[in-house]
Scaffold this motif. Structure first.
Motif, PDB file in Angstrom:
ATOM      1  N   GLY A   1       0.878  -1.263  -0.018  1.00 42.50           N
ATOM      2  CA  GLY A   1      -0.021  -0.019  -0.037  1.00 42.50           C
ATOM      3  C   GLY A   1       0.725   1.270  -0.160  1.00 42.50           C
ATOM      4  O   GLY A   1       1.993   1.137   0.220  1.00 42.50           O
ATOM      5  N   GLU A   2       0.287   2.424  -0.147  1.00 45.43           N
ATOM      6  CA  GLU A   2       0.789   3.730  -0.329  1.00 45.43           C
ATOM      7  C   GLU A   2       1.485   4.044   1.175  1.00 45.43           C
ATOM      8  O   GLU A   2       1.075   3.230   2.182  1.00 45.43           O
ATOM      9  CB  GLU A   2      -0.006   4.755  -0.900  1.00 45.43           C
ATOM     10  CG  GLU A   2      -0.529   4.543  -1.990  1.00 45.43           C
ATOM     11  CD  GLU A   2      -1.465   5.629  -2.587  1.00 45.43           C
ATOM     12  OE1 GLU A   2      -1.359   6.492  -3.061  1.00 45.43           O
ATOM     13  OE2 GLU A   2      -2.725   5.175  -1.808  1.00 45.43           O
ATOM     14  N   SER A   3       2.359   4.991   1.210  1.00 42.85           N
ATOM     15  CA  SER A   3       2.673   5.417   2.433  1.00 42.85           C
ATOM     16  C   SER A   3       1.520   6.240   3.157  1.00 42.85           C
ATOM     17  O   SER A   3       0.629   6.651   2.802  1.00 42.85           O
ATOM     18  CB  SER A   3       3.535   6.684   2.376  1.00 42.85           C
ATOM     19  OG  SER A   3       4.985   6.250   1.697  1.00 42.85           O
ATOM     20  N   GLY A   4       1.276   5.710   4.410  1.00 45.36           N
ATOM     21  CA  GLY A   4       0.378   6.190   5.404  1.00 45.36           C
ATOM     22  C   GLY A   4      -0.885   5.137   5.564  1.00 45.36           C
ATOM     23  O   GLY A   4      -2.067   5.756   5.888  1.00 45.36           O
ATOM     24  N   SER A   5      -0.426   3.874   4.634  1.00 45.34           N
ATOM     25  CA  SER A   5      -1.735   3.030   4.752  1.00 45.34           C
ATOM     26  C   SER A   5      -1.970   2.285   6.120  1.00 45.34           C
ATOM     27  O   SER A   5      -2.940   1.569   6.027  1.00 45.34           O
ATOM     28  CB  SER A   5      -1.871   2.354   3.553  1.00 45.34           C
ATOM     29  OG  SER A   5      -0.482   1.457   3.481  1.00 45.34           O
ATOM     30  N   GLY A   6      -0.920   2.381   6.786  1.00 42.44           N
ATOM     31  CA  GLY A   6      -0.993   1.494   7.859  1.00 42.44           C
ATOM     32  C   GLY A   6      -0.017   0.276   8.023  1.00 42.44           C
ATOM     33  O   GLY A   6      -0.151  -0.640   8.888  1.00 42.44           O
ATOM     34  N   LYS A   7       0.722   0.329   6.786  1.00 41.03           N
ATOM     35  CA  LYS A   7       1.505  -1.143   6.948  1.00 41.03           C
ATOM     36  C   LYS A   7       2.423  -1.209   8.033  1.00 41.03           C
ATOM     37  O   LYS A   7       2.589  -2.213   8.836  1.00 41.03           O
ATOM     38  CB  LYS A   7       2.290  -1.217   5.847  1.00 41.03           C
ATOM     39  CG  LYS A   7       1.547  -0.922   4.383  1.00 41.03           C
ATOM     40  CD  LYS A   7       2.256  -0.929   3.151  1.00 41.03           C
ATOM     41  CE  LYS A   7       3.617  -0.101   3.189  1.00 41.03           C
ATOM     42  NZ  LYS A   7       3.246   1.402   3.189  1.00 41.03           N
ATOM     43  N   SER A   8       3.296  -0.004   8.138  1.00 39.86           N
ATOM     44  CA  SER A   8       4.302  -0.306   9.224  1.00 39.86           C
ATOM     45  C   SER A   8       3.686  -0.148  10.651  1.00 39.86           C
ATOM     46  O   SER A   8       4.300  -0.839  11.753  1.00 39.86           O
ATOM     47  CB  SER A   8       5.459   1.081   9.073  1.00 39.86           C
ATOM     48  OG  SER A   8       6.189   0.675   7.870  1.00 39.86           O
ATOM     49  N   VAL A   9       2.829   0.468  11.004  1.00 43.98           N
ATOM     50  CA  VAL A   9       2.144   0.526  12.127  1.00 43.98           C
ATOM     51  C   VAL A   9       1.563  -1.037  12.550  1.00 43.98           C
ATOM     52  O   VAL A   9       1.578  -1.334  13.634  1.00 43.98           O
ATOM     53  CB  VAL A   9       0.725   1.388  12.173  1.00 43.98           C
ATOM     54  CG1 VAL A   9       0.169   1.352  13.423  1.00 43.98           C
ATOM     55  CG2 VAL A   9       1.246   2.857  11.912  1.00 43.98           C
ATOM     56  N   THR A  10       1.202  -1.585  11.687  1.00 41.92           N
ATOM     57  CA  THR A  10       0.587  -3.086  11.906  1.00 41.92           C
ATOM     58  C   THR A  10       1.867  -3.780  12.179  1.00 41.92           C
ATOM     59  O   THR A  10       1.736  -4.496  13.154  1.00 41.92           O
ATOM     60  CB  THR A  10      -0.081  -3.664  10.642  1.00 41.92           C
ATOM     61  OG1 THR A  10      -1.329  -2.755  10.133  1.00 41.92           O
ATOM     62  CG2 THR A  10      -0.604  -4.970  10.727  1.00 41.92           C
ATOM     63  N   SER A  11       2.875  -3.817  11.489  1.00 40.91           N
ATOM     64  CA  SER A  11       3.832  -4.695  11.762  1.00 40.91           C
ATOM     65  C   SER A  11       4.555  -4.178  12.924  1.00 40.91           C
ATOM     66  O   SER A  11       4.933  -5.088  13.809  1.00 40.91           O
ATOM     67  CB  SER A  11       5.094  -4.296  10.516  1.00 40.91           C
ATOM     68  OG  SER A  11       5.504  -3.312  10.682  1.00 40.91           O
ATOM     69  N   ASN A  12       4.604  -3.001  13.580  1.00 43.11           N
ATOM     70  CA  ASN A  12       5.297  -2.610  14.635  1.00 43.11           C
ATOM     71  C   ASN A  12       4.267  -2.997  15.876  1.00 43.11           C
ATOM     72  O   ASN A  12       4.694  -3.312  17.113  1.00 43.11           O
ATOM     73  CB  ASN A  12       5.238  -0.968  14.789  1.00 43.11           C
ATOM     74  CG  ASN A  12       6.620  -0.613  14.015  1.00 43.11           C
ATOM     75  OD1 ASN A  12       7.661  -1.302  14.120  1.00 43.11           O
ATOM     76  ND2 ASN A  12       6.506   0.538  13.382  1.00 43.11           N
ATOM     77  N   ALA A  13       2.843  -2.837  15.728  1.00 39.50           N
ATOM     78  CA  ALA A  13       1.773  -3.467  16.627  1.00 39.50           C
ATOM     79  C   ALA A  13       2.233  -4.909  16.947  1.00 39.50           C
ATOM     80  O   ALA A  13       2.209  -5.439  18.237  1.00 39.50           O
ATOM     81  CB  ALA A  13       0.456  -3.231  16.123  1.00 39.50           C
ATOM     82  N   ILE A  14       2.615  -5.725  15.779  1.00 39.81           N
ATOM     83  CA  ILE A  14       2.732  -7.145  16.074  1.00 39.81           C
ATOM     84  C   ILE A  14       4.017  -7.468  17.061  1.00 39.81           C
ATOM     85  O   ILE A  14       3.873  -8.307  17.840  1.00 39.81           O
ATOM     86  CB  ILE A  14       3.088  -7.939  14.847  1.00 39.81           C
ATOM     87  CG1 ILE A  14       1.662  -7.836  14.078  1.00 39.81           C
ATOM     88  CG2 ILE A  14       3.558  -9.484  15.068  1.00 39.81           C
ATOM     89  CD1 ILE A  14       1.983  -8.057  12.543  1.00 39.81           C
ATOM     90  N   MET A  15       5.024  -6.555  16.972  1.00 38.48           N
ATOM     91  CA  MET A  15       6.198  -6.497  17.830  1.00 38.48           C
ATOM     92  C   MET A  15       5.999  -5.721  18.942  1.00 38.48           C
ATOM     93  O   MET A  15       6.782  -5.766  19.951  1.00 38.48           O
ATOM     94  CB  MET A  15       7.169  -5.795  17.100  1.00 38.48           C
ATOM     95  CG  MET A  15       7.899  -6.658  15.881  1.00 38.48           C
ATOM     96  SD  MET A  15       8.877  -8.148  16.363  1.00 38.48           S
ATOM     97  CE  MET A  15      10.497  -7.292  16.858  1.00 38.48           C
ATOM     98  N   LYS A  16       4.940  -5.403  19.532  1.00 38.96           N
ATOM     99  CA  LYS A  16       4.477  -4.575  20.644  1.00 38.96           C
ATOM    100  C   LYS A  16       5.446  -3.239  20.850  1.00 38.96           C
ATOM    101  O   LYS A  16       6.026  -3.024  21.901  1.00 38.96           O
ATOM    102  CB  LYS A  16       4.408  -5.452  21.844  1.00 38.96           C
ATOM    103  CG  LYS A  16       3.259  -6.125  22.119  1.00 38.96           C
ATOM    104  CD  LYS A  16       1.980  -5.571  22.007  1.00 38.96           C
ATOM    105  CE  LYS A  16       1.922  -4.693  23.325  1.00 38.96           C
ATOM    106  NZ  LYS A  16       1.750  -5.338  24.803  1.00 38.96           N
ATOM    107  N   LEU A  17       5.802  -2.567  19.627  1.00 40.21           N
ATOM    108  CA  LEU A  17       6.979  -1.500  19.628  1.00 40.21           C
ATOM    109  C   LEU A  17       5.817  -0.289  19.329  1.00 40.21           C
ATOM    110  O   LEU A  17       6.565   0.873  19.028  1.00 40.21           O
ATOM    111  CB  LEU A  17       7.870  -1.635  18.296  1.00 40.21           C
ATOM    112  CG  LEU A  17       8.743  -2.824  18.347  1.00 40.21           C
ATOM    113  CD1 LEU A  17       9.549  -2.923  17.133  1.00 40.21           C
ATOM    114  CD2 LEU A  17       9.542  -2.558  19.538  1.00 40.21           C
ATOM    115  N   ILE A  18       4.701  -0.377  19.406  1.00 39.78           N
ATOM    116  CA  ILE A  18       3.926   0.938  19.713  1.00 39.78           C
ATOM    117  C   ILE A  18       3.956   1.665  21.165  1.00 39.78           C
ATOM    118  O   ILE A  18       3.517   0.970  21.996  1.00 39.78           O
ATOM    119  CB  ILE A  18       2.618   0.812  19.266  1.00 39.78           C
ATOM    120  CG1 ILE A  18       2.131   0.177  17.920  1.00 39.78           C
ATOM    121  CG2 ILE A  18       1.649   2.120  19.109  1.00 39.78           C
ATOM    122  CD1 ILE A  18       2.453   0.761  16.651  1.00 39.78           C
TER     123      ILE A  18
END
Length: 350
Positions: free
Chosen positions: A42-59
């Motif tokens: 997806g484009e930048s800002g679509s939520g991809k990296s937030v989703t991956s960081n959430a899996i690692m509990k890095l939010i």
């Protein structure tokens, strides 16, 4: 039959800002199986990296909020775990390859020691054995003269070699899941291809599951088993690589496919560009978030959010165009031509 390794269910991630609450991830669902590669595009800002960081509990909490949902790793929900509990999982069971290797590595510590730190943290082995394993990992990721390179600092490596070191660190504790967050974006095209090939080899040898985050659909074709297309914090299409490349159903997926450059194309065919820009998730739009940019939008798109329609056992898409009463829309001709080229290159034409 392969077992699910990771199940993300109705994941919602918000961020508190001075301007208000940003709804960055809005009800994401997907399953990752053992030994499988899932690409999230997806484009930048679509939520991809937030989703991956959430899996690692890095939010970071705050400003981040796990507003709803579950992240089940081997059946265990990661969201309620403390940072101390997660530290046993990070690096050991789930590891991450970040986008920029220079910021992922400590410039003041020799690369061999950085790999050893992970091994010693998660494995009960003596230092000499950890050093041998670190040297072997450098060799496995294609770094020449690993014994010499073990004692060098990150600034003594090229960009591609630094990314190989980051991959060696990620592999140090034999994780079951590898999250690669745009791991080739900072590299030139030739090095990109080498890193992608390396990840494929690693998966084949170790049966590691991979979540591959990228904005580039071209990378996905030869890398992934399944693809999740994200837009405005939601998955709008989900299926196998063949489903997404040869039978795309969402207009956003059509746009991503059409905007891929084709280096073999010698005609003057112009690249397709998706008009407009993604919505502000401080105030998510009513109805289908993609509707203002969608030339095929129906009246209902501006009023009601579409459900995830089932196309086949492996293929789902979130668009009202799949409703039985919707008008039949043909895929735009430039995208059809690209799909035909993909089929030809992959040897899929009958």
């Amino acid at each position: 039959m392969k077992k699910p390794l990771l199940e993300v269910k109705n994941l919602k991630i918000n961020f508190k800002t001075y301007a208000g609450l940003v709804q960055a991830v809005r009800g994401v669902d997907f399953t990752l199986y053992e030994g499988e590669t899932l690409a999230i595009v997806g484009e930048s800002g679509s939520g991809k990296s937030v989703t991956s960081n959430a899996i690692m509990k890095l939010i970071p909490e705050p400003p981040g909020i796990y507003a709803d949902g579950q992240i089940l790793f081997e059946g265990k929900d990661l969201i309620p775990l403390s940072d101390k509990e997660m530290s046993k999982i990070r690096g050991n069971d789930i590891a991450m390859i970040f986008q920029d290797p220079m910021t992922a590595l400590n410039p003041t510590i020799r690369v061999g020691k950085q790999i050893m730190e992970v091994i010693l943290r998660h494995k009960s082995v003596p230092k000499h054995e950890a050093k041998e394993r670190a040297i072997e990992l450098l060799r496995q990721v294609g770094i020449p003269m690993p014994e010499k390179r073990f004692n060098q600092y990150p600034h003594e490596f090229s960009g591609g070699m630094r990314q190989r070191v980051v991959i060696a660190i990620a592999l140090a504790a034999d994780p079951k899941l590898l999250i690669a967050d745009e791991p080739t974006t900072a590299l030139d095209v030739t090095i990109q291809a080498q890193i992608l090939e390396l990840l494929k080899e690693i998966q084949k040898k170790r049966n590691t599951s991979i979540i591959f985050i990228t904005h580039d659909l071209g990378v996905v074709a030869n890398m992934a088993d399944r693809v999740a297309v994200m837009y405005a914090g939601q998955i709008v299409e989900y299926g196998t690589v063949d489903d997404i490349f040869y039978n795309p159903k969402h207009p956003y997926t059509w746009g991503l496919l059409g905007s891929m450059p084709d280096l073999n194309n010698k005609s003057d065919e112009k690249l397709y560009a998706i008009p407009g820009s993604p919505p502000n998730l401080l105030h998510p739009p009513k109805g289908d978030a993609f509707a203002p940019r969608n030339q095929y939008a129906l009246a209902i798109d501006f009023e009601l959010e579409p459900p995830m329609f089932k196309v086949s056992e492996t293929h789902y898409a979130k668009t009202w165009l799949l409703h039985e009463n919707a008008p039949k829309i043909d895929i735009p001709e430039p995208i059809v031509r690209r799909m035909e080229r993909y089929k030809k290159e992959a040897g899929l034409n009958e």
